[in-house]
Design an enzyme around this catalytic site. Structure first.
Site, mmCIF file in Angstrom:
data_model
loop_
_atom_site.group_PDB
_atom_site.id
_atom_site.type_symbol
_atom_site.label_atom_id
_atom_site.label_comp_id
_atom_site.label_asym_id
_atom_site.label_seq_id
_atom_site.Cartn_x
_atom_site.Cartn_y
_atom_site.Cartn_z
ATOM 1 N N ASP A 110 0.850 -1.187 0.000
ATOM 2 C CA ASP A 110 0.000 0.000 0.000
ATOM 3 C C ASP A 110 0.896 1.251 0.000
ATOM 4 O O ASP A 110 1.813 1.340 -0.821
ATOM 5 C CB ASP A 110 -0.939 -0.072 1.217
ATOM 6 C CG ASP A 110 -2.084 0.909 1.171
ATOM 7 O OD1 ASP A 110 -3.062 0.621 0.461
ATOM 8 O OD2 ASP A 110 -2.018 1.944 1.852
ATOM 9 N N HIS A 145 -6.187 -7.436 -0.724
ATOM 10 C CA HIS A 145 -5.164 -6.429 -0.479
ATOM 11 C C HIS A 145 -4.341 -6.709 0.769
ATOM 12 O O HIS A 145 -3.149 -6.405 0.811
ATOM 13 C CB HIS A 145 -5.833 -5.059 -0.350
ATOM 14 C CG HIS A 145 -4.880 -3.906 -0.370
ATOM 15 N ND1 HIS A 145 -4.031 -3.661 -1.430
ATOM 16 C CD2 HIS A 145 -4.638 -2.924 0.546
ATOM 17 C CE1 HIS A 145 -3.314 -2.575 -1.179
ATOM 18 N NE2 HIS A 145 -3.655 -2.120 0.015
#
Length: 328
Positions: free
Chosen positions: A100, A298
């Site tokens: 991220d 994710h």
């Protein structure tokens, strides 16, 4: 978990670091809305394998200072924190792992200070060359058509208040929405003008197959105390980061790189261009591995820690970074 915790004075702030093991340093960089705790499976595995694993709470998060000035959250500034961490442990170089915002951070670190980087191991956020326009030129158009968190997070105080009012609900819903169990881009079906909690799905009750109640509580307690402004300030510097990387517009990543992504990661699907792997391969000439984790989203390091741990240990071996027990 018998983690060692300490505070390191970096570039103007006190940074909380979780540290385990001896041997060559491996530094883990998290994203939003996380703390260094999201790497706890990897910290344990690498320490057990003979590496020195360090997972800082990056500035604005957890037990690390959160400066009030939004301009204190550029990648260039946070890279200064990471280099100060290396100086603190007396290490000239380290391996850096990122997800991220942490992925964007270590990619830029590899451009700014390659002499301090043995290699980068990146999850879900592939490298892409600097675009010709600032990021807001792209998200502003998209946000006119549908809800987009990148745009919603820009106005100081708005998302801050919404998320801080219901921190546990927000964290559960955003973690679930980013996982392989949900299609995050369905949030784009909502019109502009809504809040984030208006578009996120309801989350099933904890525990989940990949997140225990105890793990969730560890993360939530920090955000209940700090709120989310520190993390949101990273979003508010996306254009500034673009401005500060003008000298790297045509640069390629020269350090060895390894990439892993979840099959259902929303950044790979919706935020990284039409062919993110081909783009990355063209700009990262020493890309040594690309691994897909079936079913994961994710938060792949929590959803499938075995796959991520194996990837990291295999990559470290390929890189020639030996564990302490076998170091010459």
């Amino acid at each position: 978990m018998d983690n060692s915790h300490r505070t390191v004075r970096t570039s103007g702030i006190d940074m909380h670091v979780t540290e385990r093991g001896q041997g060559h340093p491996v530094v883990f960089c998290h994203g939003f809305p996380h703390t260094g705790f999201v790497w706890h499976h990897q910290v344990e595995a690498l320490a057990a394998a003979g590496y020195r694993a360090l997972a800082p709470d990056l500035r604005g998060y957890g037990r690390t200072d959160a400066p009030a000035d939004p301009e204190a959250y550029t990648n260039a500034v946070v890279i200064g924190d990471l280099l100060a961490l290396l100086d603190d442990i007396g290490a000239e170089r380290a391996v850096f792992v990122g997800l991220d915002f942490g992925a964007q951070l270590v990619w830029e670190l590899a451009l700014r200070a390659p002499e301090r980087v043995d290699g980068v191991m990146v999850l879900n956020n592939p490298f892409a060359p600097r675009p010709p326009k600032p990021p807001s030129a792209f998200w502003t158009k998209a946000a006119q058509r549908h809800f987009l968190h990148l745009s919603y997070f820009q106005e100081p105080g708005v998302a801050d208040a919404e998320l801080a009012a219901r921190p546990r609900e927000f964290l559960a819903r955003v973690y679930y929405s980013l996982s392989g169990a949900y299609h995050y881009l369905d949030t784009w079906k909502n019109p502009p003008g809504l809040g984030y909690l208006d578009v996120l799905p309801d989350a099933p009750a904890l525990p989940w197959s990949w997140l225990t109640q105890e793990e969730f509580d560890t993360l939530a307690v920090d955000f209940e105390r700090t709120g989310f402004t520190g993390g949101l300030n990273w979003y508010r510097n996306l254009d500034r980061n673009w401005e500060l990387t003008a000298d790297f517009a045509d640069a390629t990543v020269s350090v060895p790189a390894y990439f892993l992504y979840g099959e259902h990661d929303p950044d790979m699907e919706g935020f990284s261009g039409r062919d993110p792997l081909a783009t990355m391969r063209a700009a990262v000439p020493d890309l040594r591995a690309v691994v897909e984790v079936p079913g994961a989203g994710h938060l792949v390091q929590l959803e499938n820690p075995t796959a991520v741990n194996d990837f990291l240990l295999t990559s470290l071996d390929s890189l020639g970074v030996k564990p302490a027990a076998t170091s010459a």
